[in-house]
Design a protein around this motif. Structure first.
Motif: not given
Length: 320
Positions: A224-228
């Motif tokens: 997963l990638y968390s943009p925040s």
């Protein structure tokens, strides 16, 4: 032929013509049979000068005119109700038009998923280079976070905050960290081993917080990638297994489809509504037809007073 007889026959013809129009409008068998019978009665008086022509006038006054008034009222009320349905159709069409001007279509989403996966692959490849060579370069492709901000409202699946916290949980000792991004060491190694070949799998959100889930193209591994906070972590896909990752209609598209389906139902109902006759009216008309179809009906003209009163009562009820 005396003038009174001519006038009554002419008025009878006009009355029957009015009933004919309503017969065509309602397209109902019992009304059609009544209309045919009134023609027969008219012809009976027209071809038999010995019959009391005033009885024809009385018949229309007692029965036909009241029936026409009743059918006109039903027609008017039905058309008003149908118009309300068609007004709703128009409002729905306007709303559909407004949404259609701002919507990101399913096709847009499908194409941009591929572009985003390519951008992410390039960004991770650059991040690997930055971490390996201790560089100061910014690793992310241009507008990397535009994808989430654009599609999250309509296409990302809502998850509970507890699941979000669980997915983003990690051991700091397992991470590579620089000023631009954070990634699990083993994840970085796996990505490099498989040539950074990835595809977009699913979008998740909790409120305004979004997560992009990717899959390795060649193996059943997910991250997963968390943009925040620009963090990359392995993702246990079993935890989000019930969340569909297939291409789906956006919320706006679903609303638009629901409105289109509703419009079909409304238009169909409006068409039926215009010619609807309450069961009580149909039953009454059936009784009326039996009376005027009786070969001896002329001897029972007084019975039409009763029928006329029933029809007039119908005019003043909420049944229609």
């Amino acid at each position: 032929m005396d003038e009174n007889r001519i006038n009554i026959l002419n008025e009878s013809t006009r009355t029957i013509s009015k009933l004919q129009l309503l017969t065509v409008f309602f397209n109902n068998d019992i009304i059609y049979k009544i209309y045919l019978r009134t023609q027969v009665i008219h012809q009976l008086f027209a071809t038999n000068p010995d019959l009391d022509i005033n009885k024809l006038e009385l018949f229309h006054l007692q029965f036909t005119v009241t029936l026409i008034d009743l059918l006109k009222k039903i027609k008017k009320n039905n058309e008003s109700r149908a118009d309300l349905m068609l007004d709703e159709v128009q409002l729905n069409n306007e709303l559909i038009g407004q949404m259609d001007d701002t919507i990101f279509s399913e096709n847009d989403f499908a194409n941009d998923k591929q572009r985003q996966a390519l951008k992410m692959s390039q960004s991770l490849r650059k991040l690997f280079e930055v971490l390996s060579n201790d560089l100061e370069d910014y690793p992310f492709a241009k507008n990397i976070n535009l994808f989430s901000s654009r599609y999250a409202p309509d296409y990302f699946s809502e998850i509970p905050v507890e699941l979000l916290d669980e997915l983003l949980r990690y051991n700091p000792a397992d991470l590579y960290t620089d000023k631009y991004a954070t990634i699990q060491r083993k994840l970085m190694g796996k990505l490099n081993k498989h040539g950074f070949k990835i595809e977009f799998y699913a979008g998740l959100k909790t409120g305004d917080i979004t997560i992009e889930v990717y899959k390795f193209t060649e193996v059943a591994l997910y991250f997963l990638y968390s943009p925040s906070n620009n963090i990359f972590l392995f993702c246990d896909i079993a935890k989000i297994g019930s969340i569909s990752h297939q291409s789906k209609l956006s919320k706006k598209e679903r609303v638009m489809q629901e409105l289109l389906d509703k419009n079909v139902r409304l238009q169909s109902s409006a068409g039926v509504m215009k010619t609807h006759l309450p069961a009580e009216v149909i039953n009454l008309l059936d009784e009326d037809y039996k009376k005027i179809a009786d070969v001896d009906f002329l001897q029972h003209m007084n019975s039409f007073d009763v029928q006329a009163n029933i029809l007039k009562t119908m005019l003043n009820t909420d049944l229609i």
